[in-house]
Design an enzyme around this catalytic site. Structure first.
Site, mmCIF file in Angstrom:
data_model
loop_
_atom_site.group_PDB
_atom_site.id
_atom_site.type_symbol
_atom_site.label_atom_id
_atom_site.label_comp_id
_atom_site.label_asym_id
_atom_site.label_seq_id
_atom_site.Cartn_x
_atom_site.Cartn_y
_atom_site.Cartn_z
ATOM 1 N N GLN A 79 0.837 -1.196 0.000
ATOM 2 C CA GLN A 79 0.000 0.000 0.000
ATOM 3 C C GLN A 79 0.877 1.254 0.000
ATOM 4 O OE1 GLN A 79 -3.573 0.213 0.077
ATOM 5 N NE2 GLN A 79 -3.000 2.303 -0.438
ATOM 6 N N ASP A 88 -7.722 5.957 7.358
ATOM 7 C CA ASP A 88 -8.008 4.526 7.202
ATOM 8 C C ASP A 88 -9.139 4.210 8.184
ATOM 9 O OD1 ASP A 88 -7.849 1.761 6.763
ATOM 10 O OD2 ASP A 88 -5.927 1.498 7.779
HETATM 11 N N1 CP Z 1 -6.110 -1.350 0.422
HETATM 12 C C1 CP Z 1 -6.204 -2.694 0.395
HETATM 13 O O1 CP Z 1 -5.269 -3.425 0.712
HETATM 14 O O2 CP Z 1 -7.403 -3.152 -0.046
HETATM 15 P P1 CP Z 1 -7.896 -4.662 -0.010
HETATM 16 O O3 CP Z 1 -8.059 -5.021 1.442
HETATM 17 O O4 CP Z 1 -9.204 -4.663 -0.754
HETATM 18 O O5 CP Z 1 -6.863 -5.526 -0.656
HETATM 19 N N1 NVA Z 2 -5.956 -1.089 8.346
HETATM 20 C C1 NVA Z 2 -6.830 -1.807 7.461
HETATM 21 C C2 NVA Z 2 -6.319 -1.730 6.057
HETATM 22 C C3 NVA Z 2 -7.139 -2.456 5.032
HETATM 23 C C4 NVA Z 2 -6.555 -2.355 3.659
HETATM 24 C C5 NVA Z 2 -6.951 -3.249 7.919
HETATM 25 O O1 NVA Z 2 -5.937 -3.853 8.267
HETATM 26 O O2 NVA Z 2 -8.067 -3.776 7.938
#
Ligand code: CP
Ligand code: NVA
Length: 285
Positions: A111, A201
């Site tokens: 990411q 987030d």
């Molecule tokens: N941002 C991200 O990792 O999205 P997903 O959880 O859909 O892969």
């Molecule tokens: N912080 C979030 C990111 C998802 C892409 C999780 O770990 O669920």
């Protein structure tokens, strides 16, 4: 290389840099962006992805050691999304091919690659830019902070007291980053005053579902809304790793607004990961 691969794709070119190479995707948690961007990305490079769900039984039917040693006989690279970070580390320890962290409870480096690519596309030079992450000390903010530190980008985490990185975690993030301006504050409004990018987030990550209600209360004053965006310079962009909980950490107005770059950012996942795959197994960088 991400930028080059992205431009080539836009021009209709799909150089087969990883022809006949195989990528195993090993996911314990749900995913849309990570899974599809890896699958589509390697396919554009002439390779192939195998999505392996829970039925392959890693860590259940056999030890991670046996699983990893055998899987790496079949494929050229493995990407793994696991609850515990140690799981990815164990896989990597026993694998004879590269293992990519596709998100753990600890970090989300793929990411961060897309995030810095998006900021670079927006502003050109990364050095001296200021990223404010409005949210907790989690996997996404940890990887983003490290990427910022390595690239000369200032990083501020704005969150309620109790959700920051500990002193030890902060030191770990700062290690290897040279002079890194990394601040933690509970004053999001002041923090965004000289922001170039405002990032958020979800308040409760995958695996933290039991804390959801408590976190909704604790983060209620840390929503990225129009008032917060208006406290930032006009040129500041809005970023989110997605998936978002609209109405919680971000309002519709902001995520759908003119400063939002979330779709481009998600698209960049694929371009950045294609470059990562070529760098790891394509014999060039
Ligand atoms: N941002 C991200 O990792 O999205 P997903 O959880 O859909 O892969
Ligand atoms: N912080 C979030 C990111 C998802 C892409 C999780 O770990 O669920």
């Amino acid at each position: 290389m991400s930028g080059q691969l992205k431009s080539e794709l836009a021009a209709g070119q799909r150089p087969p840099l990883l022809q006949n190479h195989n990528l195993a995707l090993l996911f314990e948690k749900p995913s849309m962006r990570t899974r599809v961007s890896f699958e589509s990305g390697i396919s554009q490079l002439g390779g192939h992805a195998l999505y392996l769900g829970q039925d392959v039984g890693w860590g259940k039917r056999e030890s991670i050691k046996d699983f990893s040693e055998v899987l790496s006989e079949y494929v050229d690279v493995i990407a793994c999304r696991s609850y515990k970070h140690e799981t990815v580390e164990q896989l990597a320890r026993f694998s004879s091919v590269p293992v990519i962290n596709a998100l753990t409870d600890y970090s989300h480096p793929c990411q961060a690659l897309a995030d810095v690519l998006t900021i670079q596309e927006e502003f050109g030079r990364l050095e001296g830019r200021h990223v404010i992450f409005v949210g907790d000390a989690n996997n996404v903010s940890r990887s983003l902070a490290i990427a910022c530190g390595k690239l000369g980008v200032r990083f501020t985490l704005a969150c309620p007291d109790g959700y920051r990185f500990s002193d030890a975690e902060k030191l770990e993030i700062e290690a290897g980053c040279g002079t890194f301006q990394f601040t933690q504050t509970n004053d999001a409004l002041s923090a965004v005053a000289d922001a170039d990018a405002i990032y958020t987030d979800v308040w409760a990550s995958m695996g933290q579902e039991k804390e959801q209600k408590q976190r909704e209360q604790d983060f209620a004053d840390f929503q990225v809304n129009q008032a917060l965006m208006e406290a930032a310079p006009e040129h500041a962009i809005f970023l989110h790793c997605l998936p978002a909980k609209r109405g919680q950490e971000v309002t519709d107005e902001v995520i759908d607004g003119t400063q939002s770059r979330v779709v481009r950012q998600a698209g960049n996942r694929m371009h950045a990961q294609k470059a990562l795959l070529v760098w790891l197994i394509g014999g060039q960088n």
